[in-house]
Design an enzyme around this catalytic site. Sequence first.
Site, PDB file in Angstrom:
ATOM      1  N   SER A 127     -77.433   2.814  28.112  1.00  0.00           N
ATOM      2  CA  SER A 127     -77.265   2.440  26.711  1.00  0.00           C
ATOM      3  C   SER A 127     -78.530   1.798  26.158  1.00  0.00           C
ATOM      4  CB  SER A 127     -76.101   1.445  26.591  1.00  0.00           C
ATOM      5  OG  SER A 127     -76.052   0.873  25.308  1.00  0.00           O
ATOM      6  N   TYR A 152     -71.934  -6.182  28.550  1.00  0.00           N
ATOM      7  CA  TYR A 152     -71.984  -4.717  28.522  1.00  0.00           C
ATOM      8  C   TYR A 152     -73.388  -4.224  28.856  1.00  0.00           C
ATOM      9  CZ  TYR A 152     -72.264  -0.013  26.551  1.00  0.00           C
ATOM     10  OH  TYR A 152     -72.501   1.332  26.374  1.00  0.00           O
TER      11      TYR A 152
END
Length: 335
Positions: A127, A152
């Site tokens: 990501s 995350y």
Amino acid sequence: MNILITGVAGFIGAALAKALLSRGNTILGIDNLNDYYDVNLKLSRLFEIEKHENFTFIKLDIADRKALKNLFEGNKFDVVVNLAAQAGVRYSIENPAAYIDSNLVGFANVLEGCRQQKVANLVYASSSSVYGANKEYPFNEDHPVNHPVSLYAATKKSNELMAHSYSSLYSMSVTGLRFFTVYGPCGRPDMAPFLFTDKILRGEEIQVFNNGEMFRDFTYIDDIVTGIVDVIDDPATKNTSWNPEEPQASTSYCPYRILNIGNDRPTKLMDFIKAIERASDKKAKIKFKPMQPGDVVGTAASIAKLKLINGFEPKTDISKGIQNFVDWFKNYYKV
């Protein structure tokens, strides 16, 4: 090619499955169909791809070590694409255990399955969030990513490190793709394009953080899928010129690489909202708010490495992409 896609009911997973099936690949897709967001949206994606005779779906959680082990032992995969993950930056503040289970334990199980069955090519989702507190734009894959601002992001950086260790130890070909704000028809309800469109069409107020002083490298789903397919067809190889005295983070002496996959044209948040207004023919009611914990001011992808490898070039501008999304939203939700 026989391909395993984890997270196949997800936004990117379902779109990728459709593209691979259309060119004749055989797909086994798994997903735990959790309720992080509307399960009916996931089921509607599955409904479209289950029409293909070369597609098989199994409800399975990658965090279930025994079940995933049995899946790998019972099948022979040429390629594994790991898109299963607990997504969302802000949700990681509320429910960190979900990220540990799926993004760390689950990914370790995928790596081990690939090792045991000698899978030739593993592609997995990282990501743009890994860039964290970095403000050197555009983000380059060799920039340090040592300051994540959300759990995350930390799990995604951990995935990259875990993948490198497996590549080094077992000569596994692995590619990590750092996705940049993917949007488009059938997109995730927890992301800004969906949230803004929903409220604007209903005449409700939208919350705009950091007083709108933000920008994102919004990347249309079709462009993302094209990039993933290209990477599937061109697995990572050893970099024979890799220098341990001046180590590049994005490549290695083993068959390992990290690649940004983005639009390469960042859009200011307020311009993005204006694009939704034009596409929906509605004026947004905006409430400006301060920055949220775990968020970043901007993302901007350097895609030079991916472009060099396979000529990757995003083709969908923000106006066209947003129009496609708004049209889908109106039709799907009968707004």
